[in-house]
Design a protein around this motif. Structure first.
Motif, PDB file in Angstrom:
ATOM      1  N   ILE A   5       0.855  -1.180   0.000  1.00 54.64           N
ATOM      2  CA  ILE A   5       0.000   0.000   0.000  1.00 54.64           C
ATOM      3  C   ILE A   5       0.889   1.228   0.000  1.00 54.64           C
ATOM      4  N   LYS A   6       0.614   2.153  -0.925  1.00 54.98           N
ATOM      5  CA  LYS A   6       1.437   3.345  -1.091  1.00 54.98           C
ATOM      6  C   LYS A   6       0.567   4.590  -0.999  1.00 54.98           C
ATOM      7  N   LYS A   7       1.221   5.726  -0.887  1.00 56.16           N
ATOM      8  CA  LYS A   7       0.529   7.008  -0.839  1.00 56.16           C
ATOM      9  C   LYS A   7      -0.259   7.201  -2.132  1.00 56.16           C
ATOM     10  N   GLY A   8      -1.526   7.621  -2.004  1.00 54.73           N
ATOM     11  CA  GLY A   8      -2.364   7.863  -3.168  1.00 54.73           C
ATOM     12  C   GLY A   8      -3.253   6.703  -3.541  1.00 54.73           C
ATOM     13  N   ASP A   9      -3.048   5.520  -2.935  1.00 52.97           N
ATOM     14  CA  ASP A   9      -3.885   4.357  -3.228  1.00 52.97           C
ATOM     15  C   ASP A   9      -5.278   4.532  -2.622  1.00 52.97           C
ATOM     16  N   LEU A  10      -6.270   3.922  -3.267  1.00 54.31           N
ATOM     17  CA  LEU A  10      -7.613   3.872  -2.716  1.00 54.31           C
ATOM     18  C   LEU A  10      -7.727   2.596  -1.895  1.00 54.31           C
ATOM     19  N   VAL A  11      -8.064   2.734  -0.604  1.00 52.91           N
ATOM     20  CA  VAL A  11      -8.142   1.582   0.286  1.00 52.91           C
ATOM     21  C   VAL A  11      -9.500   1.567   0.985  1.00 52.91           C
ATOM     22  N   GLN A  12      -9.829   0.404   1.552  1.00 57.55           N
ATOM     23  CA  GLN A  12     -11.069   0.242   2.313  1.00 57.55           C
ATOM     24  C   GLN A  12     -10.718  -0.342   3.678  1.00 57.55           C
ATOM     25  N   VAL A  13     -11.383   0.183   4.725  1.00 57.46           N
ATOM     26  CA  VAL A  13     -11.174  -0.327   6.076  1.00 57.46           C
ATOM     27  C   VAL A  13     -11.917  -1.653   6.190  1.00 57.46           C
TER      28      VAL A  13
END
Length: 119
Positions: A5-13
Motif C-alpha cells: 500500500i502506497k501514498k495515493g492508493d484507494l483503500v477500504q477499512v
C-alpha cells in the motif's frame, strides 16, 4: 520487499465497528501518508479530536482550540481497492522486464488480484 500500500492508493477499512455503530469499517478513502511502513493515514477515516494550546502567530492572531484530524490506522486493517470492481482485494506482484536505453532491468510490479467477493 515492495510496499503493498502506497501514498495515493484507494483503500477500504476491513476491521472495526460498522458505520451504523459509529465505526469506520467499509469506508473507502485515499491514503494520505504511510508512516514507517506500519501505519497509514486515510482520508476521511479514523477522526480524532486534537486539543491545541492557545498561542499567537507572527501577525498577532490567536491560534488554538479543538481540531478534528485523521489519526493513523494499522496497515493490516485496510485493503487495497480493485479499480475495476471497486471492492477490496489482495495485492500481488509480477516480475517484468523493462528495456530502457537498451538496458534490460527486472522490476516488480504491483497488481490487484481478482476480487470475487468481499473480504
Amino acid at each position: 520487499m515492495a510496499a503493498k500500500i502506497k501514498k495515493g492508493d484507494l483503500v477500504q477499512v476491513i476491521t472495526g465497528a460498522k458505520a451504523d455503530r459509529g465505526g469506520d469499517r467499509g469506508k473507502q478513502g485515499k491514503v494520505l501518508e504511510v508512516i514507517e511502513g506500519q501505519r497509514v493515514i486515510v482520508e476521511g477515516v479514523n477522526f480524532v479530536k486534537k486539543h491545541t494550546r492557545v498561542g499567537q502567530s507572527q501577525r498577532g492572531t490567536k491560534t488554538g482550540g479543538i481540531e478534528t484530524v485523521e489519526a493513523p490506522i494499522h496497515i493490516s486493517n485496510v485493503a487495497l481497492v480493485d479499480p475495476s470492481t471497486k471492492k477490496p482485494t489482495r495485492v500481488g506482484f509480477r516480475v517484468e522486464e523493462q528495456v530502457k536505453d537498451g538496458v534490460k532491468k527486472t522490476v516488480r510490479v504491483r497488481y490487484a488480484k481478482q476480487s470475487g467477493k468481499d473480504i
